[in-house]
Design a protein around this motif. Sequence first.
Motif, PDB file in Angstrom:
ATOM      1  N   CYS A  89       0.946  -1.176  -0.050  1.00 60.05           N
ATOM      2  CA  CYS A  89       0.213  -0.004  -0.134  1.00 60.05           C
ATOM      3  C   CYS A  89       0.903   1.092  -0.100  1.00 60.05           C
ATOM      4  O   CYS A  89       1.665   1.408   0.848  1.00 60.05           O
ATOM      5  CB  CYS A  89      -1.204   0.054   1.223  1.00 60.05           C
ATOM      6  N   GLY A  90       0.907   2.065  -1.060  1.00 58.74           N
ATOM      7  CA  GLY A  90       1.410   3.142  -1.143  1.00 58.74           C
ATOM      8  C   GLY A  90       2.879   3.435  -1.568  1.00 58.74           C
ATOM      9  O   GLY A  90       3.571   4.152  -1.683  1.00 58.74           O
ATOM     10  N   LEU A  91       3.357   2.123  -1.597  1.00 63.08           N
ATOM     11  CA  LEU A  91       4.703   1.972  -2.101  1.00 63.08           C
ATOM     12  C   LEU A  91       5.107   2.194  -3.658  1.00 63.08           C
ATOM     13  O   LEU A  91       4.258   1.816  -4.271  1.00 63.08           O
ATOM     14  CB  LEU A  91       5.430   0.546  -1.925  1.00 63.08           C
ATOM     15  N   LEU A  92       6.246   2.810  -4.094  1.00 61.58           N
ATOM     16  CA  LEU A  92       6.433   3.239  -5.324  1.00 61.58           C
ATOM     17  C   LEU A  92       7.179   1.855  -5.742  1.00 61.58           C
ATOM     18  O   LEU A  92       8.041   1.293  -4.929  1.00 61.58           O
ATOM     19  CB  LEU A  92       7.466   4.439  -5.422  1.00 61.58           C
ATOM     20  N   THR A  93       7.184   1.615  -6.849  1.00 62.10           N
ATOM     21  CA  THR A  93       8.012   0.446  -7.732  1.00 62.10           C
ATOM     22  C   THR A  93       8.945   1.147  -8.495  1.00 62.10           C
ATOM     23  O   THR A  93       8.772   2.207  -8.831  1.00 62.10           O
ATOM     24  CB  THR A  93       7.045  -0.475  -8.486  1.00 62.10           C
ATOM     25  N   ALA A  94      10.043   0.269  -9.056  1.00 67.49           N
ATOM     26  CA  ALA A  94      11.069   1.167  -9.776  1.00 67.49           C
ATOM     27  C   ALA A  94      10.236   1.401 -11.180  1.00 67.49           C
ATOM     28  O   ALA A  94      10.681   2.386 -11.743  1.00 67.49           O
ATOM     29  CB  ALA A  94      12.031  -0.099 -10.100  1.00 67.49           C
ATOM     30  N   ASP A  95       9.406   0.858 -11.544  1.00 64.52           N
ATOM     31  CA  ASP A  95       8.623   1.071 -12.933  1.00 64.52           C
ATOM     32  C   ASP A  95       7.949   2.357 -12.695  1.00 64.52           C
ATOM     33  O   ASP A  95       7.746   3.110 -13.579  1.00 64.52           O
ATOM     34  CB  ASP A  95       7.803  -0.115 -13.376  1.00 64.52           C
ATOM     35  N   ASP A  96       7.453   2.554 -11.407  1.00 62.85           N
ATOM     36  CA  ASP A  96       6.632   4.015 -11.094  1.00 62.85           C
ATOM     37  C   ASP A  96       7.501   5.100 -11.460  1.00 62.85           C
ATOM     38  O   ASP A  96       7.165   6.272 -11.606  1.00 62.85           O
ATOM     39  CB  ASP A  96       6.155   4.097  -9.701  1.00 62.85           C
ATOM     40  N   ILE A  97       8.969   4.759 -11.044  1.00 56.45           N
ATOM     41  CA  ILE A  97       9.576   6.138 -11.248  1.00 56.45           C
ATOM     42  C   ILE A  97      10.599   6.438 -12.334  1.00 56.45           C
ATOM     43  O   ILE A  97      11.454   7.317 -12.416  1.00 56.45           O
ATOM     44  CB  ILE A  97      10.691   6.078  -9.707  1.00 56.45           C
ATOM     45  N   THR A  98      10.714   5.155 -13.005  1.00 58.76           N
ATOM     46  CA  THR A  98      11.579   5.304 -14.097  1.00 58.76           C
ATOM     47  C   THR A  98      11.124   6.312 -15.192  1.00 58.76           C
ATOM     48  O   THR A  98       9.570   6.398 -15.354  1.00 58.76           O
ATOM     49  CB  THR A  98      11.951   3.974 -14.914  1.00 58.76           C
ATOM     50  N   GLY A  99      11.911   7.114 -15.962  1.00 57.48           N
ATOM     51  CA  GLY A  99      11.215   7.929 -17.217  1.00 57.48           C
ATOM     52  C   GLY A  99      12.179   9.052 -17.221  1.00 57.48           C
ATOM     53  O   GLY A  99      13.389   9.405 -16.636  1.00 57.48           O
ATOM     54  N   GLU A 100      11.591  10.248 -17.925  1.00 59.65           N
ATOM     55  CA  GLU A 100      12.088  11.430 -18.063  1.00 59.65           C
ATOM     56  C   GLU A 100      11.844  12.507 -17.004  1.00 59.65           C
ATOM     57  O   GLU A 100      10.734  12.246 -16.626  1.00 59.65           O
ATOM     58  CB  GLU A 100      12.000  11.726 -19.551  1.00 59.65           C
ATOM     59  N   TYR A 101      12.688  13.213 -16.739  1.00 55.68           N
ATOM     60  CA  TYR A 101      12.722  14.182 -15.642  1.00 55.68           C
ATOM     61  C   TYR A 101      13.076  15.530 -16.063  1.00 55.68           C
ATOM     62  O   TYR A 101      13.833  15.729 -17.012  1.00 55.68           O
ATOM     63  CB  TYR A 101      13.391  13.795 -14.491  1.00 55.68           C
ATOM     64  N   VAL A 102      12.519  16.509 -15.304  1.00 59.34           N
ATOM     65  CA  VAL A 102      12.585  17.741 -15.606  1.00 59.34           C
ATOM     66  C   VAL A 102      13.309  18.566 -14.145  1.00 59.34           C
ATOM     67  O   VAL A 102      12.553  18.053 -13.079  1.00 59.34           O
ATOM     68  CB  VAL A 102      11.362  18.760 -16.291  1.00 59.34           C
ATOM     69  N   SER A 103      14.277  19.656 -14.416  1.00 59.45           N
ATOM     70  CA  SER A 103      14.517  20.171 -12.759  1.00 59.45           C
ATOM     71  C   SER A 103      13.623  21.065 -12.498  1.00 59.45           C
ATOM     72  O   SER A 103      12.944  21.627 -13.244  1.00 59.45           O
ATOM     73  CB  SER A 103      16.000  20.890 -13.352  1.00 59.45           C
ATOM     74  N   ILE A 104      13.128  21.035 -11.275  1.00 61.33           N
ATOM     75  CA  ILE A 104      12.381  21.927 -10.475  1.00 61.33           C
ATOM     76  C   ILE A 104      13.184  23.072  -9.607  1.00 61.33           C
ATOM     77  O   ILE A 104      13.838  22.594  -8.723  1.00 61.33           O
ATOM     78  CB  ILE A 104      11.610  21.075  -9.680  1.00 61.33           C
ATOM     79  N   LYS A 105      13.064  24.354  -9.691  1.00 62.46           N
ATOM     80  CA  LYS A 105      13.571  25.426  -8.745  1.00 62.46           C
ATOM     81  C   LYS A 105      12.349  26.294  -8.520  1.00 62.46           C
ATOM     82  O   LYS A 105      11.422  26.875  -9.337  1.00 62.46           O
ATOM     83  CB  LYS A 105      14.408  25.887  -9.643  1.00 62.46           C
ATOM     84  N   ASN A 106      12.359  26.514  -7.383  1.00 68.17           N
ATOM     85  CA  ASN A 106      11.116  27.520  -6.690  1.00 68.17           C
ATOM     86  C   ASN A 106       9.938  27.116  -7.193  1.00 68.17           C
ATOM     87  O   ASN A 106       9.049  27.890  -7.634  1.00 68.17           O
ATOM     88  CB  ASN A 106      11.238  28.812  -6.975  1.00 68.17           C
ATOM     89  N   GLY A 107       9.547  25.745  -7.548  1.00 65.99           N
ATOM     90  CA  GLY A 107       8.183  25.229  -7.936  1.00 65.99           C
ATOM     91  C   GLY A 107       7.936  25.237  -9.470  1.00 65.99           C
ATOM     92  O   GLY A 107       6.908  24.814  -9.944  1.00 65.99           O
ATOM     93  N   GLN A 108       8.916  25.899 -10.184  1.00 70.42           N
ATOM     94  CA  GLN A 108       8.779  26.103 -11.596  1.00 70.42           C
ATOM     95  C   GLN A 108       9.879  25.210 -12.267  1.00 70.42           C
ATOM     96  O   GLN A 108      10.972  24.763 -11.976  1.00 70.42           O
ATOM     97  CB  GLN A 108       9.212  27.444 -11.967  1.00 70.42           C
ATOM     98  N   GLU A 109       9.294  24.478 -13.316  1.00 70.51           N
ATOM     99  CA  GLU A 109      10.190  23.707 -14.333  1.00 70.51           C
ATOM    100  C   GLU A 109      11.354  24.490 -14.837  1.00 70.51           C
ATOM    101  O   GLU A 109      10.975  25.539 -15.576  1.00 70.51           O
ATOM    102  CB  GLU A 109       9.221  22.843 -15.383  1.00 70.51           C
TER     103      GLU A 109
END
Length: 179
Positions: A24-44
């Motif tokens: 319940c509520g656990l993330l799997t490795a598949d849930d977090i793999t992917g492309e990311y963007v940097s966040i600074k002060n709440g903005q991409e």
Amino acid sequence: MKKISKLLLIAISILSISIMLAGCGLLTADDITGEYVSIKNGQEQETPNKHYYLMTVEKDSSFQNQPAVKMRFSIQRYSEPLGKYYYDNLDCYFNPKTGQFFESDSKNKLTISEKKELVLNDKQFKRISSNTLDPSETNYLIDYVFRDLIKIPKYKELADKQSDDLSRDTLPLGEIIYY
């Protein structure tokens, strides 16, 4: 008949509750793999020709004698003079039991925030897609870019201007590579 119905109802209830609570509520490795963007002060924060990826390297691995998923966080950059992408990689281990990364002795620490964002040291990253790279594509590293750039006369001059006591990332050539 009532006893059988009651036992069946109890068995189904116990089974459904255990299924709901398992993971319940656990993330799997598949849930977090992917492309990311940097966040600074709440903005991409997007930088041209710079992308962040989290990918699975090995699903059935171990870390500190515990089951783990070996993962790689890659910063992908593009070298205009060389005409190719290069990578800065951080290999880490994900604990499938806790849904978090294992603590490592590395100077870089990757964690998952309560908002399910990645945090590399103090920098936050938000997942924007499930697109990822094959880990074998991430083998052209920053050191190779430095080596190949100094073969080009313009960049060799920049490298020759360095003082021996400076590290590569503080040189003018380092500013080109580590953008």
